[in-house]
Design a protein around this motif. Structure first.
Motif, mmCIF file in Angstrom:
data_model
loop_
_atom_site.group_PDB
_atom_site.id
_atom_site.type_symbol
_atom_site.label_atom_id
_atom_site.label_comp_id
_atom_site.label_asym_id
_atom_site.label_seq_id
_atom_site.Cartn_x
_atom_site.Cartn_y
_atom_site.Cartn_z
ATOM 1 N N THR A 1 0.836 -1.202 0.000
ATOM 2 C CA THR A 1 0.000 0.000 0.000
ATOM 3 C C THR A 1 0.872 1.254 0.000
ATOM 4 O O THR A 1 2.070 1.205 0.308
ATOM 5 C CB THR A 1 -0.910 0.034 1.231
ATOM 6 O OG1 THR A 1 -0.093 0.124 2.401
ATOM 7 C CG2 THR A 1 -1.775 -1.219 1.315
ATOM 8 N N GLN A 2 0.253 2.361 -0.324
ATOM 9 C CA GLN A 2 0.972 3.637 -0.305
ATOM 10 C C GLN A 2 1.499 3.938 1.096
ATOM 11 O O GLN A 2 2.640 4.390 1.268
ATOM 12 C CB GLN A 2 0.039 4.752 -0.785
ATOM 13 C CG GLN A 2 0.725 6.081 -1.016
ATOM 14 C CD GLN A 2 -0.243 7.102 -1.605
ATOM 15 O OE1 GLN A 2 -1.361 7.263 -1.100
ATOM 16 N NE2 GLN A 2 0.155 7.760 -2.669
ATOM 17 N N ALA B 1 6.953 -0.902 -4.948
ATOM 18 C CA ALA B 1 5.835 -0.166 -5.549
ATOM 19 C C ALA B 1 5.992 0.122 -7.037
ATOM 20 O O ALA B 1 4.996 0.283 -7.747
ATOM 21 C CB ALA B 1 5.633 1.148 -4.804
ATOM 22 N N TRP C 1 -2.815 2.200 -6.598
ATOM 23 C CA TRP C 1 -2.437 1.787 -5.239
ATOM 24 C C TRP C 1 -3.532 0.917 -4.605
ATOM 25 O O TRP C 1 -4.664 1.368 -4.448
ATOM 26 C CB TRP C 1 -2.229 3.002 -4.341
ATOM 27 C CG TRP C 1 -1.017 3.815 -4.654
ATOM 28 C CD1 TRP C 1 -0.966 4.981 -5.368
ATOM 29 C CD2 TRP C 1 0.325 3.520 -4.265
ATOM 30 N NE1 TRP C 1 0.323 5.433 -5.454
ATOM 31 C CE2 TRP C 1 1.145 4.558 -4.777
ATOM 32 C CE3 TRP C 1 0.924 2.485 -3.528
ATOM 33 C CZ2 TRP C 1 2.517 4.592 -4.584
ATOM 34 C CZ3 TRP C 1 2.303 2.527 -3.331
ATOM 35 C CH2 TRP C 1 3.087 3.563 -3.857
#
Length: 962
Positions: A902-903, A921, A933
């Protein structure tokens, strides 16, 4: 190609992804000279169609819209007060534009990959909360197909709980109150007969329920609009050890005592009047809710609250072990498709209006109904019931004259047998509309006087049934009442979901192809959206033209004689097809034929549908190469020849290959007295090249939400019409109003609530066929095969491909075997599925039909650059696996095991992973320009099942999380 020919084929060029140059490059990669050569190597010559499809030539998008506008004028938009579970409604513009007409909501897939589906999961949790709160029952599902089939699901749930063996029934009877909707009673008859359920219709006031009954069903308010107090009846049923299901109306429940408070075990109905257009019968989201004791037996999907790998709140589909894909012939329901898009619309409607807004709408309808009742009784009309919510019924000997005058006023009432006229008001009814209604009924010249007295709210509701309990107290229903807030909330949820407007969704057997805007636009036109399913036939000429032509097109495409568009899901189509086979055998005095052969690789809905249709399932083995074991099938067909009803097969096979032995299989079944049902899940690889009827099958269902471009809508709507050979045509599903709708008095019972299922979305498939034409339809199939074989060629040196056809090619999909990586790197299919999210992709179909694999279907709509992007993602993941195999990455703490990232996880100052944030990412450079995301980390599938929460939690839980 000249300019005019180019215009005619413009849609084909926009629907199919690869252009001429890309096609050449892809063929070079495969190692084949031409697309014709690829098709010849892939599709067995013995099953190729001898002629092109005989369908109308393709039309341009602009010409199609012009033609459809003219057809739509055959539908007359009247003031319709028929009711019967269907009502006109105002779809708030903010929902119409931002949900119903938004590909970010209608092109999502079923939320099996929860981490990239948190938006629609939250909206569906809202829907479940609305249903649970208004019915006062704790367990709700995320929607069913329609009210009539929801009633049948309640019957089946009660039946299976109290009858351990279907061969020797402990409790064979189900009581059905005579004042349930006719279409519901009709579907109950259909569903009861194969299970040997004895339906007893009668008046609940005089019914005697004993230990022969497993359940009872009542309507609240009932078919005549009367609001009945069922408390004593429910106590009587419970005293006999049986269960009670209550069909009800969510809007009415803002004013009426809830079914759970009356003692009902389950409640169900249609949420259509929560902002969803009529659409000649659908699609609409049915609802279903029950007591906690039924949570492992409730049909359909349940959205539940769990946690992710970081301990944060996360949503997922709960208790999936109940589903037919896992339980197969032991499943108690074959429900696969829900009505997620429409449930989301209904949920947004309730969020936008809030509890007080909903109550205000209901109260306004009730006041208008009371005003109408007073005016008509003052004029000497006789009301059938003194209690009501929105519907009154008058008894008169002047029905014909009233009907004539009403039609002159452009008004549709409901006309019952026995000189009764029903008038059902709705959200769109105005004070001024009452004048026309009263004038039409009273048959007098000149204006009438009537007055609106708002203090008469709930005058038609018995005092003992006035609701006193709260509902929709959660914050989400009490803060988004301005359009600005609502618009932002919808967008907030949309951004959490990956859909086709983000990237390709390469789900094998699910066919997530382009849902073109031109196909979708007409669904919002009033001449399609505002037509009641039981409107007089001369006011629905536009719809009936579309129905007739689409039936002809689908019959031609499948090579069959006739088609029914009534089944409103693929599983419903399976069931209807099996009932046609059952009816055929019974007509030949061979009703004893009750054995269905089903390959072990078949969809889980196949065996579940067979059991629902009253059959016993015998499983057929598969060979190592994925083909049906013909010798095993032959032996079992001969063993059960005296009782063989048929076989259910999928073609091309679920393994993504055209089995050369398909005609031998069909001949074996026919030689032993059986019929051949072909599952249409893979019709995307047949259209224009071969056909079920030409191959020799007897019946085939079609997933219009797969091959014929209806969007998946985040888990529905779908349509599953069936096409049949001539000898099965008499056994196609009918409808209780079939004589009035089709002019045919010789009909079977129905399989869904409306005569043509979810009729409005038939326009999408009609558009798809008309704008592609026969050449375009065949080209779409060819490119589906090309795209799959191109991806297979790009991946096969790095991943083992599980099955291929006789010449080394695949059909429109192929299976990648991920099982070896569990041994070499402790990596499983789920790890690769979750890692794909970091690359911006939804995983292909996981572990079906073979555990530990992924099944990839790119569809014809994706161009070479998108196919390459997906292949590059999988090839990059293969390098990540190799790093583990070579000892350069840890087997437990690596990008795959920790995916998705996740961000919040990436930007935290607390990064402790043995690989970089960039690797987590942004593993490939293309992701830098367009990063999707995941909003939660990997969801814990166990926590939510052990502690089921299927409604919005108290606001405090959100505060604690924050």
């Amino acid at each position: 190609m000249n300019l005019f020919a180019q215009l005619q084929h413009e849609f084909l060029q926009r629907h199919v992804g690869p252009d001429e140059q890309e096609t050449r490059e892809m063929l070079d990669t495969i190692g084949i000279d031409s697309l014709d050569e690829l098709i010849d190597k892939t599709v067995p010559k013995a099953i190729r169609l001898p002629r092109p499809l005989e369908l109308p030539a393709a039309v341009s998008e602009a010409e199609y819209l012009r033609q459809l506008k003219n057809i739509s004028l055959g539908n007359k938009v009247s003031k319709t007060y028929i009711g019967q579970g269907y009502y006109d409604t105002h779809t708030p513009s903010v929902i119409l534009r931002n949900v119903f007409e938004n590909p970010g909501w209608y092109t999502q897939y079923t939320p099996y990959q929860a981490e990239i589906a948190q938006g629609r999961l939250e909206s569906l949790l809202n829907f479940q909360t609305i249903v649970s709160d208004l019915t006062a029952l704790p367990i709700a599902n995320a929607s069913l197909l329609d009210e009539a089939t929801a009633a049948a699901e309640a019957m089946a749930m009660f039946f299976n709980l109290l009858n351990r063996s279907h061969d020797k029934l402990d409790r064979p009877k189900m009581f059905v109150d005579q004042e349930m909707y006719p279409q519901t009673k009709d579907v109950l008859v259909t569903r009861a007969e194969p299970l040997n359920i004895e339906l007893v219709f009668g008046d609940y006031k005089t019914a005697v329920i004993d230990d022969q009954y497993f359940g009872a069903l009542v309507q609240y308010p009932n078919d005549k609009g009367s609001v009945e107090d069922y408390r004593a009846f429910i106590e009587q049923v419970h005293a006999a050890g049986a269960y009670v299901g209550m069909a009800t109306d969510l809007l009415a429940l803002t004013l009426l005592t809830a079914p759970g408070e009356l003692g009902a075990d389950a409640a169900f109905g249609n949420s259509q009047r929560f902002g969803v257009p009529l659409g000649f019968g659908g699609p609409h989201a049915a609802f279903f809710t029950c007591k906690d004791e039924f949570k492992r037996h409730i049909p359909g999907r349940i959205i539940g609250v769990s946690v992710d790998a970081n301990g944060n709140r996360a949503l997922r589909m709960a208790l999936q072990t109940r589903e037919q894909h896992i339980k197969r012939e032991k499943a108690t329901s074959n429900i696969c498709t829900a009505q997620a898009l429409l449930a989301n619309m209904a949920a947004m409607y309730a969020v936008f209006h809030g509890p007080q807004g909903l109550k205000n709408i209901a109260s306004r309808i009730n006041v208008l109904t009371q005003t109408l009742a007073d005016a008509l009784t003052a004029a000497g009309q006789e009301l059938v019931s003194s209690s009501f919510f929105d519907t009154i019924v008058i008894k008169t000997d002047k029905v014909a004259a009233i009907k004539e005058k009403a039609l002159a006023f452009n008004i549709n009432f409901r006309y019952f047998p026995g000189n009764l006229i029903g008038i059902a008001l709705d959200e769109t009814t105005t004070f001024e509309d009452l004048a026309d209604i009263i004038n039409a009924v009273n048959l007098v010249e000149g204006a009438v006087s009537y007055s609106l007295e708002e203090e008469k709210v709930l005058h038609g509701v018995p005092a003992e049934l006035v609701r006193t309990s709260d509902y929709l107290t959660h914050e989400v229903f009490n803060k988004h009442h301005s359009e600005t807030q609502m618009m932002r909330y919808i967008k907030f949820l949309e951004n959490k979901d990956l859909s086709l407007n983000t990237s390709m969704i390469s789900l094998g057997s699910c066919t997530m192809k382009l849902n073109a805007a031109t196909e979708m636009i007409p669904l919002s036109w009033g001449h399609w959206s505002k037509i009641h399913p039981f409107t007089p036939v001369d006011q629905a000429k536009g719809y009936l033209q579309i129905v007739k032509e689409l039936e002809q097109y689908l019959s031609e495409i499948t090579g069959f004689a006739a088609c029914s568009l009534q089944p409103n899901s693929g599983a419903s189509g399976e069931y209807a097809g099996l009932l046609a086979i059952r009816g055929y055998h019974e007509s030949r005095n061979e009703g004893h034929r009750n054995i269905i052969l089903i390959p072990i690789s078949a969809h889980g809905t196949n065996p579940a549908s067979a059991v629902m249709a009253g059959y016993k399932v015998v499983v057929v083995k598969a060979l190592e190469n994925g083909n049906i074991d013909v010798e095993d099938l032959k032996a079992k067909a001969e063993q059960h020849a005296a009782n063989l009803a048929g076989v259910m097969i999928t073609y091309p096979s679920t393994y993504g290959i055209y089995e050369e032995s398909v005609k031998d299989i069909i001949d074996i079944i026919h030689a032993n007295g059986g019929q051949v049902y072909m599952d249409g899940a893979n019709m995307n690889a047949q259209v224009g090249l071969t056909a079920p009827g030409y191959i020799g099958a007897d019946v085939c269902h079609l997933n219009l939400h797969k091959t014929f471009a209806i969007p998946h809508g985040g888990g529905g709507p779908g349509m599953g019409p069936i096409c049949v050979a001539a000898h099965l045509e008499p056994f196609l599903p009918g409808h209780v109003f079939g004589k009035d709708t089709t002019g045919d008095s010789n009909w079977q019972h129905g399989v869904s609530a409306a005569p043509f299922g979810s009729a409005s979305i038939l326009l999408i498939s009609y558009a798809y066929i008309r704008m592609l034409g026969p050449d375009g339809l065949e080209a779409a199939t060819r490119y589906a095969i090309l795209n799959a074989n191109y991806m297979k060629a790009r991946l096969q040196n790095d991943y083992p491909i599980l099955y291929s056809g006789a010449n080394g090619t695949c059909a429109h999909e192929f299976i990648v075997d991920l099982r070896p990586f569990k041994k070499t790197a402790e990596i499983e299919a789920e790890d690769i599925a979750k890692r794909l999210m970091d690359y911006g992709f939804h995983a292909p179909t996981m572990s079906f039909p073979v555990a530990g694999t992924i099944m990839i279907e790119p569809t014809e709509s994706e161009d070479k650059s998108e196919l390459d992007r997906f292949c590059e993602a999988l090839l990059s993941i293969r390098e990540e696996i190799k790093a583990i195999e070579d000892g350069h990455a840890d087997t437990k703490n690596n990008p795959l095991k920790n995916a998705p990232h996740t961000q919040m996880a990436v930007i935290t100052s607390d990064w402790d992973k043995p690989y970089t944030r960039e690797t987590a990412a942004f593993p490939l450079t293309y992701i830098l320009s367009s990063k999707f995301w995941p909003s939660v980390a990997r969801v814990n599938n166990t926590v939510g099942d052990r502690n089921l929460i299927c409604t919005c939690e108290p606001t405090e839980s959100y505060m604690q999380e924050a």
